[in-house]
Design a protein around this motif. Structure first.
Motif: not given
Length: 222
Positions: A1-8
């Motif tokens: 499960m990614m957070t938005i910073p990890e996704f970016d």
């Protein structure tokens, strides 16, 4: 499960030309749009831009991502086909306060687009209108915020004008320190920095985008 910073960070590491969305913490590769879908989005975006530029708002097509807030714990980040934002410009690569969101639905993602993604947009406090345009049939779903929630109209293009003329809300945009707020004023005022839309203006704008976005698929006269 990614957070938005990890996704970016994940997106930055990928090859150019690949677009992703973050859906409930999972990055999803977006398929290349068909020519039909691109034409629908372009026609809607062009009409919205003409209407909203006059009101001090900006219209983005396909390149601006939407997330719920700047909070780094979020797990959803979407890329609408067309999105409208009011308020002062920023240098962010995302927005949190759209007022109009348009999605052109391919058959392959229709369940997700009409389900969790639609609910995400409706839960954003600034969003007032969500348009879901089907790419494989003459159907447009027009969701609009009312005092106690949301209502929806299905707009086959032949009936669009008569339905849209029933629109009766007057919205005024007033900037705040943190977000772009739309409120329903007691009267139609055009104060400094305010955006007002009468029912006739909204009907004409939406009818125009519906007519232009669908006429290339089936040649009909509204």
């Amino acid at each position: 499960m990614m957070t938005i910073p990890e996704f970016d960070a994940f997106v930055e590491s990928m090859a150019e030309g690949k677009n992703f969305e973050l859906f409930d913490g999972t990055p999803l590769l977006m398929s290349n749009p068909s020519e039909t879908r691109e034409q629908i989005a372009s026609n809607i975006g062009a009409n919205l831009k003409l209407a909203m530029d006059k009101r001090g708002c900006r219209t983005y097509q396909g390149g601006m991502m939407v997330q719920a807030s700047a909070n780094s714990t979020g797990r959803d980040k979407f890329r609408p086909d067309v999105v409208v934002r009011c308020g002062p410009p920023s240098n962010n690569t995302f927005i949190t306060d759209p007022i109009v969101v348009v999605e052109v639905l391919p058959p392959s993602t229709i369940e997700r687009d009409r389900g969790p993604k639609l609910e995400f947009y409706k839960n954003l406090p600034t969003v007032q209108h969500v348009v879901l345009a089907y790419s494989d049939q003459m159907r447009v779903e027009f969701y609009y915020r009312v005092e106690n929630g949301w209502e929806m109209r299905v707009l086959p293009t032949r009936k669009a004008f008569s339905i849209l003329m029933q629109w009766s809300s007057v919205w005024t945009w007033r900037p705040s320190a943190s977000t772009s707020l739309l409120t329903k004023p007691p009267g139609l005022g055009r104060g400094q920095g305010a955006l007002a839309r009468t029912s006739d203006e909204m009907a004409a704008m939406t009818l125009s985008l519906l007519r232009s976005s669908r006429s290339f698929v089936v040649r009909i006269s509204l």
